[in-house]
Design a protein around this motif. Structure first.
Motif, mmCIF file in Angstrom:
data_model
loop_
_atom_site.group_PDB
_atom_site.id
_atom_site.type_symbol
_atom_site.label_atom_id
_atom_site.label_comp_id
_atom_site.label_asym_id
_atom_site.label_seq_id
_atom_site.Cartn_x
_atom_site.Cartn_y
_atom_site.Cartn_z
ATOM 1 N N ILE A 14 13.196 5.389 -1.980
ATOM 2 C CA ILE A 14 12.441 5.706 -3.194
ATOM 3 C C ILE A 14 12.206 4.435 -4.005
ATOM 4 O O ILE A 14 11.119 4.224 -4.556
ATOM 5 C CB ILE A 14 13.175 6.786 -4.021
ATOM 6 N N TYR A 15 13.213 3.575 -4.081
ATOM 7 C CA TYR A 15 13.073 2.307 -4.797
ATOM 8 C C TYR A 15 11.967 1.450 -4.163
ATOM 9 O O TYR A 15 11.136 0.870 -4.872
ATOM 10 C CB TYR A 15 14.408 1.559 -4.779
ATOM 11 N N HIS A 16 11.932 1.373 -2.841
ATOM 12 C CA HIS A 16 10.913 0.573 -2.160
ATOM 13 C C HIS A 16 9.517 1.162 -2.356
ATOM 14 O O HIS A 16 8.538 0.415 -2.486
ATOM 15 C CB HIS A 16 11.225 0.440 -0.674
ATOM 16 N N ILE A 17 9.420 2.474 -2.396
ATOM 17 C CA ILE A 17 8.121 3.107 -2.649
ATOM 18 C C ILE A 17 7.651 2.762 -4.059
ATOM 19 O O ILE A 17 6.474 2.452 -4.269
ATOM 20 C CB ILE A 17 8.214 4.628 -2.417
ATOM 21 N N VAL A 22 3.965 -0.391 -7.668
ATOM 22 C CA VAL A 22 3.757 -1.438 -8.669
ATOM 23 C C VAL A 22 2.905 -2.562 -8.083
ATOM 24 O O VAL A 22 1.987 -3.070 -8.745
ATOM 25 C CB VAL A 22 5.112 -1.974 -9.173
ATOM 26 N N ASN A 23 3.172 -2.922 -6.839
ATOM 27 C CA ASN A 23 2.390 -3.966 -6.176
ATOM 28 C C ASN A 23 0.932 -3.536 -6.015
ATOM 29 O O ASN A 23 0.013 -4.336 -6.224
ATOM 30 C CB ASN A 23 3.005 -4.301 -4.820
ATOM 31 N N ASN A 24 0.706 -2.278 -5.661
ATOM 32 C CA ASN A 24 -0.668 -1.788 -5.517
ATOM 33 C C ASN A 24 -1.397 -1.786 -6.860
ATOM 34 O O ASN A 24 -2.590 -2.089 -6.921
ATOM 35 C CB ASN A 24 -0.675 -0.383 -4.915
ATOM 36 N N ALA A 25 -0.687 -1.447 -7.929
ATOM 37 C CA ALA A 25 -1.306 -1.478 -9.253
ATOM 38 C C ALA A 25 -1.700 -2.904 -9.630
ATOM 39 O O ALA A 25 -2.776 -3.144 -10.202
ATOM 40 C CB ALA A 25 -0.351 -0.899 -10.289
ATOM 41 N N TYR A 26 -0.838 -3.861 -9.288
ATOM 42 C CA TYR A 26 -1.153 -5.267 -9.546
ATOM 43 C C TYR A 26 -2.392 -5.692 -8.759
ATOM 44 O O TYR A 26 -3.289 -6.349 -9.300
ATOM 45 C CB TYR A 26 0.039 -6.151 -9.178
ATOM 46 N N ASP A 50 -1.897 4.770 -2.552
ATOM 47 C CA ASP A 50 -1.089 5.269 -3.667
ATOM 48 C C ASP A 50 -0.835 6.764 -3.538
ATOM 49 O O ASP A 50 0.274 7.233 -3.795
ATOM 50 C CB ASP A 50 -1.771 4.991 -5.000
ATOM 51 N N ALA A 51 -1.852 7.503 -3.149
ATOM 52 C CA ALA A 51 -1.673 8.954 -2.990
ATOM 53 C C ALA A 51 -0.639 9.250 -1.914
ATOM 54 O O ALA A 51 0.228 10.112 -2.088
ATOM 55 C CB ALA A 51 -3.006 9.610 -2.649
ATOM 56 N N ASN A 52 -0.714 8.514 -0.815
ATOM 57 C CA ASN A 52 0.246 8.698 0.271
ATOM 58 C C ASN A 52 1.662 8.338 -0.176
ATOM 59 O O ASN A 52 2.618 9.064 0.106
ATOM 60 C CB ASN A 52 -0.161 7.843 1.472
ATOM 61 N N LEU A 53 1.809 7.220 -0.892
ATOM 62 C CA LEU A 53 3.133 6.799 -1.357
ATOM 63 C C LEU A 53 3.708 7.780 -2.378
ATOM 64 O O LEU A 53 4.901 8.088 -2.352
ATOM 65 C CB LEU A 53 3.053 5.398 -1.968
ATOM 66 N N LYS A 54 2.859 8.298 -3.270
ATOM 67 C CA LYS A 54 3.339 9.258 -4.264
ATOM 68 C C LYS A 54 3.786 10.555 -3.591
ATOM 69 O O LYS A 54 4.762 11.180 -4.017
ATOM 70 C CB LYS A 54 2.256 9.540 -5.300
ATOM 71 N N PHE A 55 3.065 10.964 -2.543
ATOM 72 C CA PHE A 55 3.450 12.159 -1.805
ATOM 73 C C PHE A 55 4.813 11.963 -1.137
ATOM 74 O O PHE A 55 5.697 12.817 -1.227
ATOM 75 C CB PHE A 55 2.383 12.495 -0.765
#
Length: 69
Positions: A14-17, A22-26, A50-55
């Motif tokens: 979860i920490y790595h996700i 954060v990296n994708n937002a940057y 992002d959608a995949n990571l949030k899922f």
């Protein structure tokens, strides 16, 4: 003992996700006004990622809350 280790591994995932989000937002902010190939890729690929990571994050968080690890 194994259960505790699995719990730590899930929380580490979860920490790595979160780190990837954060990296994708940057990257999205970096390529916001870029009209080159990198900008186009950032505009279309990053929201899907992002959608995949949030899922995945939601699944792992629910698994952690249920104690199903």
């Amino acid at each position: 003992m194994k259960r505790r280790i699995r719990k730590k591994k899930i929380s580490l995932r979860i920490y790595h996700i979160n780190k990837e989000l954060v990296n994708n937002a940057y990257l999205r902010d970096k390529y916001k006004n870029d009209s080159s190939i990198n900008g186009l890729i950032a505009k279309f690929a990053l929201p899907v990622a992002d959608a995949n990571l949030k899922f995945k994050q939601r699944l792992l968080t629910n698994k952690l809350k249920r104690g199903d690890y």
